[in-house]
Design a protein around this motif. Sequence first.
Motif, PDB file in Angstrom:
ATOM      1  N   PRO A  46      -4.481  -0.341  -0.141  1.00 41.72           N
ATOM      2  CA  PRO A  46      -5.492  -0.143  -1.190  1.00 41.72           C
ATOM      3  C   PRO A  46      -4.869   0.599  -2.367  1.00 41.72           C
ATOM      4  O   PRO A  46      -3.947   1.406  -2.192  1.00 41.72           O
ATOM      5  N   ALA A  47      -5.359   0.318  -3.557  1.00 40.57           N
ATOM      6  CA  ALA A  47      -4.764   0.877  -4.772  1.00 40.57           C
ATOM      7  C   ALA A  47      -4.627   2.396  -4.704  1.00 40.57           C
ATOM      8  O   ALA A  47      -3.603   2.958  -5.120  1.00 40.57           O
ATOM      9  N   HIS A  48      -5.624   3.064  -4.156  1.00 43.28           N
ATOM     10  CA  HIS A  48      -5.592   4.531  -4.131  1.00 43.28           C
ATOM     11  C   HIS A  48      -4.595   5.083  -3.116  1.00 43.28           C
ATOM     12  O   HIS A  48      -4.275   6.271  -3.137  1.00 43.28           O
ATOM     13  N   GLU A  49      -4.078   4.210  -2.213  1.00 46.71           N
ATOM     14  CA  GLU A  49      -3.089   4.651  -1.235  1.00 46.71           C
ATOM     15  C   GLU A  49      -1.663   4.281  -1.629  1.00 46.71           C
ATOM     16  O   GLU A  49      -0.709   4.705  -0.972  1.00 46.71           O
ATOM     17  N   GLN A  50      -1.511   3.487  -2.670  1.00 47.04           N
ATOM     18  CA  GLN A  50      -0.169   3.083  -3.097  1.00 47.04           C
ATOM     19  C   GLN A  50       0.547   4.265  -3.746  1.00 47.04           C
ATOM     20  O   GLN A  50       0.004   4.912  -4.640  1.00 47.04           O
TER      21      GLN A  50
END
Length: 270
Positions: free
Chosen positions: A228-232
């Motif tokens: 997910p974008a927030h975990e990249q």
Amino acid sequence: MKLSRGIALTIFSTCLATHSYAADDWRKLDPENTLIIDSSKGRMIIEMRPEMAPKAVERIKLLAREKIYDGLQFHRVIAKFVAQTGNPNNKDGGASAYPNLPPEMMFKVPYQAVDMFASKSSDTATGFLGSVPMQTMPITDAISKSNGMLRSWGAHCAGVAGMGRNEPRDSANSELYFMLDASRRLDRDYTVFGRVVIGMDVLLNITHGEPPANPDIMQTVKIAADLPAHEQPQAKLMSGKALEQLIAKKRREKGGDFSICDVVIPAKLN
């Protein structure tokens, strides 16, 4: 893969005051070609360059997405040389269920694609493809004889990542190796696909042994784009004028002893 020991070269520090550089002196990593290894010693982030080894990068992505790498040991780790992992049997000579890969020790790229040249001569040139050090045939040859394409190979400096293999040059399959120090005698003999840009301290802390008595493992191996974008991880590498200045400074310091391995491109996490 049985890489023999080599003469250890010095690892150069990249502890820089990153706040002193402008925002446009940093470039973001491509999530589709960013490998994240969460190991028992911590996280490593590797920039992969498919221009250097497209089949190898494709295979690594496949095995990571199938979770083949998860839980595998660093089964051979030699101080000041190399750390090896990625074999499903946790031993040298292992392989995945997929066919072996063709040799990708050499590759061609447009000379304009090389991000920064560290040195040029009438014989060869050295530079970077992203964060990965490389050596090429003379740039003049590329311009005059090869339609601007540079015949190139990865330089085995500290942090460089490659594909392990058995004796045949076309036997790379799943094994990964990470250089703990420079060993340029491996150039053009093994496939280089990337470099550790975050977590070199983690790599250097992997337990040594052939095999180690208590081996470290790759707990999970993922492609950043799959998160997910927030975990990249928001990793950035130095580029532009700041990198030019860094290379020039290192060349002045080393003089005639200057090598591409003297330059490690600084990275940071936002």
